[in-house]
Design a protein around this motif. Sequence first.
Motif, PDB file in Angstrom:
ATOM      1  N   ILE A  51     -14.970  -1.947  -3.405  1.00  0.00           N
ATOM      2  CA  ILE A  51     -13.712  -1.658  -2.849  1.00  0.00           C
ATOM      3  C   ILE A  51     -13.180  -0.529  -2.820  1.00  0.00           C
ATOM      4  CG2 ILE A  51     -12.325  -2.362  -4.878  1.00  0.00           C
ATOM      5  CD1 ILE A  51     -10.706  -4.282  -3.172  1.00  0.00           C
ATOM      6  N   GLY A  52     -13.613   0.283  -3.630  1.00  0.00           N
ATOM      7  CA  GLY A  52     -13.210   1.649  -3.624  1.00  0.00           C
ATOM      8  C   GLY A  52     -12.677   2.268  -4.738  1.00  0.00           C
ATOM      9  N   THR A  53     -11.982   1.409  -5.607  1.00  0.00           N
ATOM     10  CA  THR A  53     -11.290   1.663  -6.970  1.00  0.00           C
ATOM     11  C   THR A  53     -12.320   1.054  -8.210  1.00  0.00           C
ATOM     12  OG1 THR A  53      -9.273   2.010  -7.947  1.00  0.00           O
ATOM     13  CG2 THR A  53      -9.287   0.007  -6.671  1.00  0.00           C
ATOM     14  N   THR A  54     -11.730   1.313  -9.259  1.00  0.00           N
ATOM     15  CA  THR A  54     -12.206   0.613 -10.539  1.00  0.00           C
ATOM     16  C   THR A  54     -11.158   0.239 -11.312  1.00  0.00           C
ATOM     17  OG1 THR A  54     -12.495   2.315 -12.030  1.00  0.00           O
ATOM     18  CG2 THR A  54     -14.293   1.942 -10.017  1.00  0.00           C
ATOM     19  N   PHE A  55     -11.539  -0.284 -12.726  1.00  0.00           N
ATOM     20  CA  PHE A  55     -10.686  -0.816 -13.528  1.00  0.00           C
ATOM     21  C   PHE A  55     -10.313   0.192 -14.581  1.00  0.00           C
ATOM     22  CE2 PHE A  55     -15.074  -1.924 -14.646  1.00  0.00           C
ATOM     23  CZ  PHE A  55     -15.086  -1.078 -16.074  1.00  0.00           C
ATOM     24  N   THR A  56     -10.608   1.294 -14.407  1.00  0.00           N
ATOM     25  CA  THR A  56     -10.187   2.603 -15.046  1.00  0.00           C
ATOM     26  C   THR A  56      -9.075   3.363 -14.330  1.00  0.00           C
ATOM     27  OG1 THR A  56     -11.915   4.054 -14.395  1.00  0.00           O
ATOM     28  CG2 THR A  56     -12.201   2.787 -16.381  1.00  0.00           C
ATOM     29  N   ASP A  57      -8.809   3.141 -13.009  1.00  0.00           N
ATOM     30  CA  ASP A  57      -7.921   4.025 -12.143  1.00  0.00           C
ATOM     31  C   ASP A  57      -6.606   3.562 -12.141  1.00  0.00           C
ATOM     32  OD1 ASP A  57     -10.384   5.516 -12.192  1.00  0.00           O
ATOM     33  OD2 ASP A  57     -10.824   4.788  -9.908  1.00  0.00           O
ATOM     34  N   LEU A  58      -5.710   4.531 -12.053  1.00  0.00           N
ATOM     35  CA  LEU A  58      -4.439   4.113 -11.942  1.00  0.00           C
ATOM     36  C   LEU A  58      -3.823   4.170 -10.314  1.00  0.00           C
ATOM     37  CD1 LEU A  58      -3.118   6.389 -14.792  1.00  0.00           C
ATOM     38  CD2 LEU A  58      -3.713   4.134 -15.046  1.00  0.00           C
ATOM     39  N   ASP A  59      -2.787   3.329 -10.058  1.00  0.00           N
ATOM     40  CA  ASP A  59      -2.389   3.241  -8.804  1.00  0.00           C
ATOM     41  C   ASP A  59      -1.152   4.024  -8.602  1.00  0.00           C
ATOM     42  OD1 ASP A  59      -1.107   2.817  -6.410  1.00  0.00           O
ATOM     43  OD2 ASP A  59      -1.225   0.407  -6.442  1.00  0.00           O
ATOM     44  N   VAL A  60      -1.073   5.343  -7.968  1.00  0.00           N
ATOM     45  CA  VAL A  60      -0.159   6.326  -7.753  1.00  0.00           C
ATOM     46  C   VAL A  60       0.302   6.481  -6.546  1.00  0.00           C
ATOM     47  CG1 VAL A  60      -0.919   7.583  -9.719  1.00  0.00           C
ATOM     48  CG2 VAL A  60      -2.020   8.334  -7.569  1.00  0.00           C
ATOM     49  N   THR A  61       0.347   5.439  -5.599  1.00  0.00           N
ATOM     50  CA  THR A  61       0.776   5.575  -4.113  1.00  0.00           C
ATOM     51  C   THR A  61       2.114   5.829  -4.179  1.00  0.00           C
ATOM     52  OG1 THR A  61      -0.980   3.620  -3.896  1.00  0.00           O
ATOM     53  CG2 THR A  61       0.712   4.377  -2.162  1.00  0.00           C
ATOM     54  N   ALA A  62       2.872   5.445  -4.910  1.00  0.00           N
ATOM     55  CA  ALA A  62       4.623   5.720  -5.176  1.00  0.00           C
ATOM     56  C   ALA A  62       4.670   6.959  -5.388  1.00  0.00           C
ATOM     57  CB  ALA A  62       5.161   4.691  -5.922  1.00  0.00           C
ATOM     58  N   GLN A  63       3.723   7.804  -6.047  1.00  0.00           N
ATOM     59  CA  GLN A  63       4.160   9.167  -6.169  1.00  0.00           C
ATOM     60  C   GLN A  63       3.871  10.066  -5.051  1.00  0.00           C
ATOM     61  OE1 GLN A  63       2.344  10.609  -9.777  1.00  0.00           O
ATOM     62  NE2 GLN A  63       2.473   8.642 -10.927  1.00  0.00           N
ATOM     63  N   TYR A  64       3.460   9.391  -3.881  1.00  0.00           N
ATOM     64  CA  TYR A  64       3.237  10.232  -2.798  1.00  0.00           C
ATOM     65  C   TYR A  64       4.085   9.815  -1.585  1.00  0.00           C
ATOM     66  CZ  TYR A  64      -1.211  12.754  -4.667  1.00  0.00           C
ATOM     67  OH  TYR A  64      -1.852  13.632  -5.570  1.00  0.00           O
ATOM     68  N   VAL A  65       4.023   8.553  -1.376  1.00  0.00           N
ATOM     69  CA  VAL A  65       4.592   8.054  -0.385  1.00  0.00           C
ATOM     70  C   VAL A  65       5.539   7.038  -0.649  1.00  0.00           C
ATOM     71  CG1 VAL A  65       2.775   8.731   1.410  1.00  0.00           C
ATOM     72  CG2 VAL A  65       2.764   6.545   0.371  1.00  0.00           C
ATOM     73  N   LYS A  66       6.426   6.556   0.362  1.00  0.00           N
ATOM     74  CA  LYS A  66       7.257   5.310   0.153  1.00  0.00           C
ATOM     75  C   LYS A  66       6.469   4.241   0.412  1.00  0.00           C
ATOM     76  CE  LYS A  66      11.632   3.100   2.006  1.00  0.00           C
ATOM     77  NZ  LYS A  66      12.568   2.982   3.287  1.00  0.00           N
ATOM     78  N   THR A  67       6.871   2.958  -0.415  1.00  0.00           N
ATOM     79  CA  THR A  67       5.990   2.034  -0.529  1.00  0.00           C
ATOM     80  C   THR A  67       6.649   0.812  -0.422  1.00  0.00           C
ATOM     81  OG1 THR A  67       6.213   1.825  -2.838  1.00  0.00           O
ATOM     82  CG2 THR A  67       4.337   3.136  -2.218  1.00  0.00           C
ATOM     83  N   GLY A  68       5.946  -0.323  -0.272  1.00  0.00           N
ATOM     84  CA  GLY A  68       6.659  -1.705  -0.197  1.00  0.00           C
ATOM     85  C   GLY A  68       5.891  -2.679  -0.760  1.00  0.00           C
ATOM     86  N   GLU A  69       6.258  -3.997  -0.804  1.00  0.00           N
ATOM     87  CA  GLU A  69       5.089  -5.096  -1.417  1.00  0.00           C
ATOM     88  C   GLU A  69       5.250  -6.419  -0.433  1.00  0.00           C
ATOM     89  OE1 GLU A  69       7.082  -5.612  -5.174  1.00  0.00           O
ATOM     90  OE2 GLU A  69       8.294  -7.329  -4.501  1.00  0.00           O
ATOM     91  N   THR A  77     -13.901  -1.095  11.339  1.00  0.00           N
ATOM     92  CA  THR A  77     -13.784  -2.165  10.681  1.00  0.00           C
ATOM     93  C   THR A  77     -12.623  -2.452   9.704  1.00  0.00           C
ATOM     94  OG1 THR A  77     -15.376  -3.608   9.251  1.00  0.00           O
ATOM     95  CG2 THR A  77     -15.221  -1.200   8.745  1.00  0.00           C
ATOM     96  N   TRP A  78     -12.560  -3.540   9.078  1.00  0.00           N
ATOM     97  CA  TRP A  78     -11.413  -3.847   8.041  1.00  0.00           C
ATOM     98  C   TRP A  78     -11.837  -3.335   6.797  1.00  0.00           C
ATOM     99  CZ3 TRP A  78      -6.516  -4.279   9.492  1.00  0.00           C
ATOM    100  CH2 TRP A  78      -6.170  -4.763  10.595  1.00  0.00           C
ATOM    101  N   ARG A  79     -11.281  -2.395   6.056  1.00  0.00           N
ATOM    102  CA  ARG A  79     -11.723  -1.492   4.791  1.00  0.00           C
ATOM    103  C   ARG A  79     -10.783  -2.188   3.765  1.00  0.00           C
ATOM    104  NH1 ARG A  79     -13.839   3.364   3.042  1.00  0.00           N
ATOM    105  NH2 ARG A  79     -14.245   3.041   0.842  1.00  0.00           N
ATOM    106  N   PRO A  80     -11.187  -2.734   2.808  1.00  0.00           N
ATOM    107  CA  PRO A  80     -10.315  -3.312   1.427  1.00  0.00           C
ATOM    108  C   PRO A  80     -10.166  -2.140   1.030  1.00  0.00           C
ATOM    109  CG  PRO A  80     -12.542  -4.700   1.595  1.00  0.00           C
ATOM    110  CD  PRO A  80     -12.654  -3.560   2.783  1.00  0.00           C
ATOM    111  N   VAL A  81      -8.560  -1.979   0.523  1.00  0.00           N
ATOM    112  CA  VAL A  81      -8.216  -0.916  -0.248  1.00  0.00           C
ATOM    113  C   VAL A  81      -7.258  -1.477  -1.679  1.00  0.00           C
ATOM    114  CG1 VAL A  81      -7.935   0.817   1.724  1.00  0.00           C
ATOM    115  CG2 VAL A  81      -5.829  -0.728   1.108  1.00  0.00           C
ATOM    116  N   SER A  82      -7.309  -2.633  -1.779  1.00  0.00           N
ATOM    117  CA  SER A  82      -6.592  -3.463  -2.757  1.00  0.00           C
ATOM    118  C   SER A  82      -7.006  -4.826  -2.957  1.00  0.00           C
ATOM    119  CB  SER A  82      -5.107  -3.220  -2.850  1.00  0.00           C
ATOM    120  OG  SER A  82      -4.510  -3.606  -3.984  1.00  0.00           O
TER     121      SER A  82
END
Length: 323
Positions: A120-138, A161-166
């Motif tokens: 999927i492109g990320t692992t269980f050691t990595d942190l989600d820092v999306t909100a530090q770069y751009v506006k986000t929603g849920e 193609t559809w690429r999973p990111v989360s």
Amino acid sequence: MRNARTHLPKCTSGSCLSFCNLNSYISRANGLPMTFDYVPAWGNQDGGHAWNVLVTNEIDFYPISAQDSGDHGRYNPLSFISSANQRVYSRRIPPKVYRKGFIPDTSSVYLKFYKQLSNIGTTFTDLDVTAQYVKTGEINTQYYFEKQPEVLVLSVLNSGTWRPVSAISPKLKEFKFRDIGVENLYLISSLDFKGESFLFYLDQSGSIRDFKSRKKNKILLKRDRSVLQQQLHYIDQHGWKLPEEIKNLSLTQTPSLSDKLQYSLYGMKKGKWELMEQKFAHHGEFLTSREYADGLYIIMEKGQVINEKTRPFVLLNGETIFI
């Protein structure tokens, strides 16, 4: 180690991830708190990217890149190109930004379902820092799925193609995709993309806009590709290397539709592109003869072939949004 010392000085190129790893190894060996942030897949162009960050505390961090040069002052990894007078500016739009971490999160869905989510492109050691770069929603998936599968993935359209990111796991009582970047088209589905799915666009305000409206509208277009695509095409034509020669890119802001060319409009129907109509542009504009429902569409010169680099636009309540 002996081979590394003789081999590394001879390397004159590499991927962004290779540069990040090398910079991290050297910096951390010298006592600098260096890691890297990365986007597994962009929302508005193909591929992804990684760049180093100097992390001084939980709040302050400084993006650094040995591969790309910054525009003006502090390096901006989301910037694609910008002119000196800022008349032309485009940016990469991230659905997700992660930071390489070093401590395993034992509660992470990426650990619980390691085999299923290994690509999927990320692992269980990595942190989600999306909100530090751009506006986000849920988005709360409980409102959109009658039957919740074991794992749900959030994907963007990337390289055709559809690429999973989360990912989340309703089985683990995870129902919300949090901190997802705005101005992106998303698809929520199971890992195998079978069964129920939900397509939506997260607009600039963070509002969820779905495609359930039955109202139809005519499509009016003044260009056949996004600003970013126009710039890429223009750069390719001139053989330029970024970011040295970008002063004339304001030319790409003008409409790209030609009255001398016939264009084809395609719509996404049941997972396949279907020809809707063909006609000539008029005064640099393309106005459809028929009305169409909200959905995904592509406009291109007649005779061109849809491939993995062809990017569509979204029709939502009569508004066209290039993605």
